[in-house]
Design a protein around this motif. Structure first.
Motif, short mmCIF file in Angstrom:
data_model
loop_
_atom_site.label_atom_id
_atom_site.label_comp_id
_atom_site.label_asym_id
_atom_site.label_seq_id
_atom_site.Cartn_x
_atom_site.Cartn_y
_atom_site.Cartn_z
N ALA A 1 41.06 7.88 38.81
CA ALA A 1 39.78 8.20 39.43
C ALA A 1 39.51 7.17 40.52
CB ALA A 1 38.65 8.19 38.41
N GLU A 2 38.62 7.55 41.41
CA GLU A 2 38.25 6.67 42.51
C GLU A 2 36.74 6.67 42.64
OE1 GLU A 2 39.52 7.86 46.56
OE2 GLU A 2 41.38 6.83 46.03
N SER A 3 36.14 5.49 42.60
CA SER A 3 34.70 5.37 42.83
C SER A 3 34.50 5.07 44.30
CB SER A 3 34.11 4.24 42.00
OG SER A 3 34.12 4.56 40.65
N ASP A 4 33.66 5.85 44.94
CA ASP A 4 33.36 5.63 46.35
C ASP A 4 32.15 4.71 46.42
OD1 ASP A 4 32.28 5.89 49.03
OD2 ASP A 4 33.56 7.66 49.25
N ARG A 5 32.36 3.50 46.88
CA ARG A 5 31.30 2.48 46.87
C ARG A 5 30.23 2.71 47.92
NH1 ARG A 5 31.54 -0.88 43.18
NH2 ARG A 5 33.43 -1.51 42.15
N THR A 6 30.54 3.44 48.99
CA THR A 6 29.53 3.68 50.02
C THR A 6 28.81 5.00 49.82
OG1 THR A 6 31.21 4.60 51.49
CG2 THR A 6 30.71 2.26 51.73
N ASP A 7 29.48 5.97 49.20
CA ASP A 7 28.87 7.27 48.94
C ASP A 7 29.30 7.74 47.56
OD1 ASP A 7 27.82 9.81 48.91
OD2 ASP A 7 28.92 10.54 50.66
N PRO A 8 28.57 7.34 46.50
CA PRO A 8 28.97 7.66 45.13
C PRO A 8 29.14 9.16 44.87
CG PRO A 8 27.21 6.06 45.12
CD PRO A 8 27.37 6.51 46.54
N SER A 9 28.50 10.01 45.65
CA SER A 9 28.66 11.45 45.45
C SER A 9 30.07 11.91 45.80
CB SER A 9 27.63 12.24 46.26
OG SER A 9 27.90 12.12 47.64
N GLN A 10 30.84 11.05 46.46
CA GLN A 10 32.23 11.38 46.80
C GLN A 10 33.23 10.73 45.84
OE1 GLN A 10 33.07 13.79 49.05
NE2 GLN A 10 30.84 13.99 48.89
N SER A 11 32.75 10.08 44.78
CA SER A 11 33.65 9.58 43.74
C SER A 11 34.38 10.77 43.16
CB SER A 11 32.85 8.85 42.66
OG SER A 11 32.24 7.70 43.21
N ARG A 12 35.64 10.58 42.79
CA ARG A 12 36.45 11.74 42.41
C ARG A 12 37.49 11.40 41.35
NH1 ARG A 12 38.23 10.73 48.01
NH2 ARG A 12 36.46 12.03 48.26
N LEU A 13 37.90 12.47 40.64
CA LEU A 13 39.08 12.41 39.79
C LEU A 13 40.27 12.72 40.68
CD1 LEU A 13 37.90 14.29 36.59
CD2 LEU A 13 38.21 11.83 36.88
N LEU A 14 41.36 12.00 40.52
CA LEU A 14 42.53 12.21 41.36
C LEU A 14 43.48 13.19 40.67
CD1 LEU A 14 43.11 8.58 42.67
CD2 LEU A 14 41.83 10.46 43.72
N LEU A 15 43.12 14.45 40.76
CA LEU A 15 43.93 15.53 40.21
C LEU A 15 45.01 15.90 41.22
CD1 LEU A 15 40.98 17.65 38.79
CD2 LEU A 15 42.36 15.93 37.61
N GLY A 16 45.90 16.80 40.84
CA GLY A 16 47.01 17.18 41.70
C GLY A 16 46.60 17.64 43.08
N HIS B 1 43.77 16.72 44.74
CA HIS B 1 42.62 15.91 45.21
C HIS B 1 42.57 15.74 46.72
CE1 HIS B 1 44.56 12.01 46.16
NE2 HIS B 1 45.45 12.40 45.27
N ALA B 2 43.69 15.86 47.40
CA ALA B 2 43.67 15.69 48.86
C ALA B 2 43.04 16.90 49.56
CB ALA B 2 45.09 15.47 49.39
N THR B 3 43.17 18.08 48.96
CA THR B 3 42.64 19.29 49.60
C THR B 3 41.37 19.82 48.93
OG1 THR B 3 44.11 20.65 48.24
CG2 THR B 3 44.90 20.03 50.43
N THR B 4 41.28 19.71 47.62
CA THR B 4 40.13 20.21 46.88
C THR B 4 39.70 19.17 45.85
OG1 THR B 4 41.16 22.40 47.06
CG2 THR B 4 39.23 22.24 45.65
N PRO B 5 39.08 18.09 46.30
CA PRO B 5 38.75 17.01 45.37
C PRO B 5 37.66 17.41 44.37
CG PRO B 5 37.79 16.57 47.52
CD PRO B 5 38.64 17.80 47.66
N LEU B 6 37.81 16.95 43.14
CA LEU B 6 36.79 17.14 42.12
C LEU B 6 35.88 15.93 42.18
CD1 LEU B 6 35.59 18.84 39.89
CD2 LEU B 6 37.21 17.80 38.29
N THR B 7 34.84 16.04 43.02
CA THR B 7 33.92 14.94 43.29
C THR B 7 32.62 15.11 42.50
OG1 THR B 7 32.86 16.10 45.11
CG2 THR B 7 34.78 14.73 45.66
N VAL B 8 31.83 14.05 42.51
CA VAL B 8 30.49 14.12 41.92
C VAL B 8 29.70 15.25 42.59
CG1 VAL B 8 28.29 12.89 41.75
CG2 VAL B 8 30.43 11.72 41.17
N ALA B 9 29.78 15.35 43.90
CA ALA B 9 29.06 16.39 44.64
C ALA B 9 29.53 17.78 44.24
CB ALA B 9 29.23 16.18 46.15
N ALA B 10 30.84 17.97 44.06
CA ALA B 10 31.37 19.28 43.65
C ALA B 10 30.89 19.63 42.24
CB ALA B 10 32.89 19.28 43.71
N LEU B 11 30.86 18.64 41.35
CA LEU B 11 30.40 18.89 39.98
C LEU B 11 28.91 19.24 39.94
CD1 LEU B 11 32.38 16.07 38.24
CD2 LEU B 11 32.52 18.49 37.64
#
Length: 151
Positions: free
Chosen positions: A12-27, A29-39
């Motif tokens: 997983a990656e925590s985005d320190r400047t925009d926490p809504s963009q923190s994401r799980l690094l699934l297969g 993640h480069a094209t369809t990231p599972l981010t806080v905003a997506a959830l």
């Protein structure tokens, strides 16, 4: 959406400047990231437990946001999971597997192989972390970062 339990064993990656963009690094993640905003756009009615076996899934990011609850763990809870297991900092991969195995063993009230009871999540994590703490009492960084979020 039809599954009650979701287990993510990944990075997983925590985005320190925009926490809504923190994401799980699934297969993907480069094209369809599972981010806080997506959830935040998801509403799962059958969800019961999300186990996020990944680094820093409950890390709010910047020290300026310590009083905020914008991270992957809270996002899964808002999506409908009443119980979420997350982590406050990077975790040890090998020990994470042991912790998950023990957690699921404690989550099954009957004989091995029985039905999981997500309502036992907090208790299961408590017993698991106490056992790991007993194995590594001088190294809380290995076990103290796991948390249960939920009711």
């Amino acid at each position: 959406p039809q599954y009650a339990v979701a287990h993510f064993a990944c990075h997983a990656e925590s985005d320190r400047t925009d926490p809504s963009q923190s994401r799980l690094l699934l297969g993907d993640h480069a094209t369809t990231p599972l981010t806080v905003a997506a959830l935040a756009r998801i509403n799962l009615t059958d969800a019961r437990l999300a186990y996020l076996s990944a680094c820093s899934t409950a890390d709010p990011g910047s020290p300026d946001l310590l009083d905020e609850a914008i991270h992957l763990t809270s996002a899964f809870q808002l999506a409908g999971f009443p119980h979420v297991i997350g982590t406050l900092w990077p975790i040890n991969d090998r020990l994470a597997a042991d912790i998950a195995e023990s957690f699921y063993t404690h989550l099954t009230p009957g004989p091995p192989g029985g039905a999981l009871d997500p309502a036992r999540s907090a208790t299961a994590l408590h017993h698991t972390i106490r056992a790991i703490r007993d194995r590594y009492p001088a190294t809380p960084s290995l076990w103290a970062g796991y948390l249960h979020s939920g009711a």
